[in-house]
Design a protein around this motif. Structure first.
Motif, short mmCIF file in Angstrom:
data_model
loop_
_atom_site.label_atom_id
_atom_site.label_comp_id
_atom_site.label_asym_id
_atom_site.label_seq_id
_atom_site.Cartn_x
_atom_site.Cartn_y
_atom_site.Cartn_z
N MET A 1 47.15 20.76 -54.43
CA MET A 1 46.32 20.21 -55.48
C MET A 1 46.79 18.81 -55.85
O MET A 1 45.97 17.98 -56.22
CB MET A 1 46.33 21.12 -56.71
N ARG B 1 44.89 16.35 -53.88
CA ARG B 1 43.51 16.14 -54.32
C ARG B 1 43.47 15.25 -55.55
O ARG B 1 42.59 14.41 -55.69
CB ARG B 1 42.84 17.49 -54.61
N ASP C 1 36.23 18.06 -60.64
CA ASP C 1 37.15 19.17 -60.53
C ASP C 1 37.98 19.07 -59.24
O ASP C 1 37.43 18.89 -58.16
CB ASP C 1 36.37 20.49 -60.53
N ASN D 1 40.00 21.56 -58.25
CA ASN D 1 40.24 22.91 -57.76
C ASN D 1 39.17 23.32 -56.76
O ASN D 1 38.04 22.85 -56.82
CB ASN D 1 40.23 23.91 -58.93
N ASN D 2 39.54 24.24 -55.86
CA ASN D 2 38.57 24.79 -54.93
C ASN D 2 37.58 25.65 -55.69
O ASN D 2 37.93 26.28 -56.68
CB ASN D 2 39.26 25.67 -53.88
N LYS D 3 36.35 25.70 -55.21
CA LYS D 3 35.36 26.57 -55.81
C LYS D 3 35.61 27.99 -55.34
O LYS D 3 36.10 28.22 -54.24
CB LYS D 3 33.95 26.13 -55.40
N ASN D 4 35.26 28.95 -56.20
CA ASN D 4 35.38 30.35 -55.81
C ASN D 4 34.43 30.64 -54.67
O ASN D 4 33.30 30.17 -54.66
CB ASN D 4 35.07 31.27 -56.99
#
Length: 109
Positions: free
Chosen positions: A1, A4, A49, A51-54
């Motif tokens: 992260m 990213r 965002d 973070n990875n998406k679910n």
């Protein structure tokens, strides 16, 4: 992260994507070039965002409301019971039982 976040920072600074790839290179935890370019593009298009998406996966059939209630009753009756014992009592996987412990009953345990 962290990488990213670094990519997002480089996009905000308007660095070129090739320079961003070399800036993000941290040695062992380096993203490959295609992933740096993919994240760079997403941040350039306005994504905020990091973070990875679910992702859609197989639905859990063990973490039902009924099983959650049963786990709660078992724990309240015996605070020293193990996850394995609860899983065996309810005939569910240890992973599903652990998920109930941590995600659904976290404040109880």
């Amino acid at each position: 992260m962290v990488q990213r976040i670094s990519i997002k920072f480089c996009v905000k600074k308007q660095n070129q994507v090739a320079r961003t790839h070399s800036d993000v290179d941290c040695g062992v935890w380096t993203l490959d070039q295609s992933n740096v370019y993919r994240w760079y593009k997403m941040f350039s298009e306005g994504r905020e965002d990091v973070n990875n998406k679910n992702r859609a996966g197989r639905l859990s059939t063990s973490t039902t409301d009924e099983n959650i209630d049963e786990v709660k009753k078992i724990i309240l009756a015996n605070r020293q019971i193990t996850v394995r014992e609860v899983a065996e009592d309810l005939n569910i996987s240890i992973g599903s039982c652990h998920s109930i412990f941590t995600n659904d009953l976290g404040n109880l345990c």
